[in-house]
Design an enzyme around this catalytic site. Structure first.
Site, PDB file in Angstrom:
ATOM      1  N   LYS A  18       0.833  -1.206   0.000  1.00  0.00           N
ATOM      2  CA  LYS A  18       0.000   0.000   0.000  1.00  0.00           C
ATOM      3  C   LYS A  18       0.874   1.266   0.000  1.00  0.00           C
ATOM      4  O   LYS A  18       2.070   1.207   0.298  1.00  0.00           O
ATOM      5  CB  LYS A  18      -0.912  -0.003   1.232  1.00  0.00           C
ATOM      6  CG  LYS A  18      -1.991  -1.075   1.177  1.00  0.00           C
ATOM      7  CD  LYS A  18      -3.064  -0.683   0.168  1.00  0.00           C
ATOM      8  CE  LYS A  18      -4.332  -1.498   0.308  1.00  0.00           C
ATOM      9  NZ  LYS A  18      -4.255  -2.846  -0.259  1.00  0.00           N
TER      10      LYS A  18
HETATM   11  C1  LIG Z   1     -10.437  -1.517  -0.561  1.00  0.00           C
HETATM   12  C2  LIG Z   1      -9.710  -2.444   0.373  1.00  0.00           C
HETATM   13  N1  LIG Z   1     -10.296  -2.765   1.549  1.00  0.00           N
HETATM   14  C3  LIG Z   1      -9.693  -3.576   2.431  1.00  0.00           C
HETATM   15  C4  LIG Z   1      -8.445  -4.121   2.156  1.00  0.00           C
HETATM   16  C5  LIG Z   1      -7.860  -5.071   3.153  1.00  0.00           C
HETATM   17  O1  LIG Z   1      -6.637  -4.616   3.712  1.00  0.00           O
HETATM   18  P1  LIG Z   1      -5.574  -5.692   4.241  1.00  0.00           P
HETATM   19  O2  LIG Z   1      -4.980  -6.359   3.054  1.00  0.00           O
HETATM   20  O3  LIG Z   1      -4.578  -4.862   5.005  1.00  0.00           O
HETATM   21  O4  LIG Z   1      -6.295  -6.645   5.119  1.00  0.00           O
HETATM   22  C6  LIG Z   1      -7.791  -3.805   0.962  1.00  0.00           C
HETATM   23  C7  LIG Z   1      -6.464  -4.368   0.683  1.00  0.00           C
HETATM   24  O5  LIG Z   1      -6.074  -4.645  -0.396  1.00  0.00           O
HETATM   25  C8  LIG Z   1      -8.437  -2.942   0.049  1.00  0.00           C
HETATM   26  O6  LIG Z   1      -7.878  -2.615  -1.122  1.00  0.00           O
END
Ligand SMILES: Cc1ncc(COP(=O)(O)O)c(C=O)c1O
Length: 243
Positions: free
Chosen positions: A179
Site C-alpha cells: 500500500k
Molecule cells: C479496498 C480495500 N479494503 C480492504 C483491504 C484489506 O486490507 P488488508 O490487506 O490490510 O487486510 C484492501 C487491501 O487490499 C483494500 O484494497
C-alpha cells in the site's frame, strides 16, 4: 516528472523506517507503532489504533458498532473482498450496490438499497479517490446508519479538506506492504473521534487483531482498553502488551 523527488523521498523515509524496525527487532507494536498512532490521531483529529491488517480494522469497526447477525450493511460492488468479509464475519449481510463509473466509488443512489434491517454503510475510497462523503453522510443521517470508511486505498486522500477516515464513525486503513503507506508485512489502522467507540473497537477485537503493545496506549488515552494507564513516554519498546 515533478513528483519524482517526492516519490524518492517517501521511498527513502519508508526504507529508513523499515530498517529501524529491523534494527530494533520489534515487529509487533512498540515505540514506532505508538508514534504512528499519535501522529495519525492528531492528523485525523481523533484516536488511532493499530491493527494487524486493514481487514481486521474493518471487522473491529463492524463489531464495535454493534452490527451482528441478521443486520445488513451497504457495500459498493467494486472493492477488495475484505470490505464484504468484515460484514459477513459478524453474521451480517453485505448488500452490494453499484458504483459511480466516473469516480469508481459508491453511487449515492445506494439509498434504494436501504431496508429496515440496514445498520451501516461502508463507502470505499478507491484508487486514492474519496467517495462522495457529503452524500454518504446525508444518507446515513437520514436512515440512522453507521458509516465505516474503507480507506485501504486512500492514504493521503482528502475530500473538501477532510482526510479519508475522518468523516464517518470509523476510518479503516490498510498498511499492507504494497500500500502507499505500507509496513513491512500486514498492518492496519483504525481511526475514530468518539473515545467510547475506540474503546469498543479495542474491546471487540480478537486479541491478535489489534497490535498488542499499541492498543493499551491508545485505548488508555481514550479512557479504556486493556486497563493500562501508563503514557507512551514511559513505555518500553519491547513489543509486549503492558498490563
Ligand atoms: C479496498 C480495500 N479494503 C480492504 C483491504 C484489506 O486490507 P488488508 O490487506 O490490510 O487486510 C484492501 C487491501 O487490499 C483494500 O484494497
Amino acid at each position: 516528472m515533478s513528483s519524482t523527488p517526492a516519490v524518492y523521498e517517501v521511498s527513502r523515509r519508508t526504507s529508513c523506517g523499515w530498517r529501524g524496525g529491523i534494527d530494533d527487532g520489534v515487529f509487533h507494536g512498540g515505540r514506532r507503532v505508538w508514534e504512528l498512532e499519535a501522529v495519525a490521531g492528531e492528523r485525523w483529529g481523533g484516536h488511532a489504533v493499530a491493527t494487524s491488517s486493514g481487514t481486521m480494522a474493518l471487522e473491529c469497526a463492524v463489531r464495535a458498532l454493534g452490527i451482528g447477525a441478521g443486520d445488513e450493511v451497504i457495500v459498493p460492488a467494486l472493492t477488495f473482498v475484505s470490505t464484504a468479509f468484515a460484514v459477513a464475519a459478524v453474521g451480517a449481510v453485505p448488500v452490494f450496490v453499484d458504483f459511480d463509473p466516473h469516480t469508481r466509488t459508491i453511487d449515492p443512489a445506494a439509498a434504494a438499497a436501504v431496508t429496515p434491517r440496514t445498520r451501516g454503510v461502508i463507502p470505499v475510497h478507491m484508487h486514492g479517490l474519496m467517495a462522495d462523503m457529503t452524500a454518504v453522510t446525508a444518507l446515513a443521517g437520514h436512515h440512522g446508519l453507521a458509516v465505516i470508511e474503507d480507506c485501504a486505498q486512500a492514504a493521503g486522500a482528502t475530500d473538501a479538506g477532510r482526510p479519508a477516515g475522518s468523516v464517518g464513525d470509523v476510518g479503516c486503513y490498510s498498511m499492507w506492504v504494497g500500500k502507499n503507506l505500507g509496513g513491512l508485512a500486514d498492518g492496519g489502522l483504525l481511526l475514530a473521534r468518539d473515545p467510547a467507540l475506540v474503546r469498543r473497537c479495542c474491546a471487540s477485537s480478537p486479541t491478535w487483531a489489534v497490535t498488542a503493545s499499541a492498543t493499551p496506549t491508545t485505548c488508555a488515552a481514550a479512557g479504556g482498553g486493556w486497563g493500562r494507564s501508563t503514557p507512551p513516554s514511559s513505555a518500553t519498546s519491547s513489543g509486549r502488551p503492558h498490563t
